[in-house]
Design a protein around this motif. Sequence first.
Motif, mmCIF file in Angstrom:
data_model
loop_
_atom_site.group_PDB
_atom_site.id
_atom_site.type_symbol
_atom_site.label_atom_id
_atom_site.label_comp_id
_atom_site.label_asym_id
_atom_site.label_seq_id
_atom_site.Cartn_x
_atom_site.Cartn_y
_atom_site.Cartn_z
ATOM 1 N N GLY A 32 45.555 37.344 28.983
ATOM 2 C CA GLY A 32 45.342 38.745 28.631
ATOM 3 C C GLY A 32 45.073 39.643 29.827
ATOM 4 O O GLY A 32 44.711 40.796 29.669
ATOM 5 N N ASN A 33 45.206 39.085 31.044
ATOM 6 C CA ASN A 33 44.931 39.833 32.280
ATOM 7 C C ASN A 33 43.529 40.446 32.281
ATOM 8 O O ASN A 33 43.330 41.578 32.710
ATOM 9 N N LEU A 34 42.569 39.698 31.755
ATOM 10 C CA LEU A 34 41.184 40.152 31.715
ATOM 11 C C LEU A 34 40.450 39.668 32.958
ATOM 12 O O LEU A 34 40.794 38.621 33.522
ATOM 13 N N PRO A 35 39.418 40.375 33.384
ATOM 14 C CA PRO A 35 38.648 39.931 34.553
ATOM 15 C C PRO A 35 37.894 38.635 34.259
ATOM 16 O O PRO A 35 37.543 38.359 33.109
ATOM 17 N N PHE A 36 37.638 37.854 35.295
ATOM 18 C CA PHE A 36 36.952 36.578 35.132
ATOM 19 C C PHE A 36 35.553 36.769 34.540
ATOM 20 O O PHE A 36 35.037 35.883 33.868
ATOM 21 N N GLU A 37 34.953 37.929 34.786
ATOM 22 C CA GLU A 37 33.622 38.203 34.240
ATOM 23 C C GLU A 37 33.611 38.070 32.723
ATOM 24 O O GLU A 37 32.588 37.781 32.119
ATOM 25 N N THR A 38 34.768 38.287 32.099
ATOM 26 C CA THR A 38 34.899 38.131 30.657
ATOM 27 C C THR A 38 34.509 36.719 30.244
ATOM 28 O O THR A 38 33.808 36.514 29.261
#
Length: 60
Positions: A32-38
Motif C-alpha cells: 500500500g506504499n505506507l510508511p514503516f511507522e504504520t
Amino acid sequence: MIPKEEEEKRGLKSHIFWQQIGDEITALAADGNLPFETVTEYLKKAKKNYGKRVSLYIEK
C-alpha cells in the motif's frame, strides 16, 4: 489475531506469533506504499489490546 488460548493450542510460541503478524503487516504496508511507522504503530496497538480486534486508520 489469534487468541492466546488458540495460540497455545496450536503450539505457537509468542515471539513466533508476533513475528508472523509483523511480517504480514510489513507486506501489506509495502503493497500500500505506507510508511514503516504504520507497522510499528499497528503492532504496538495490537499488543496493548491483545485478544481484541485491532484496526489502524491512516490519514492521507
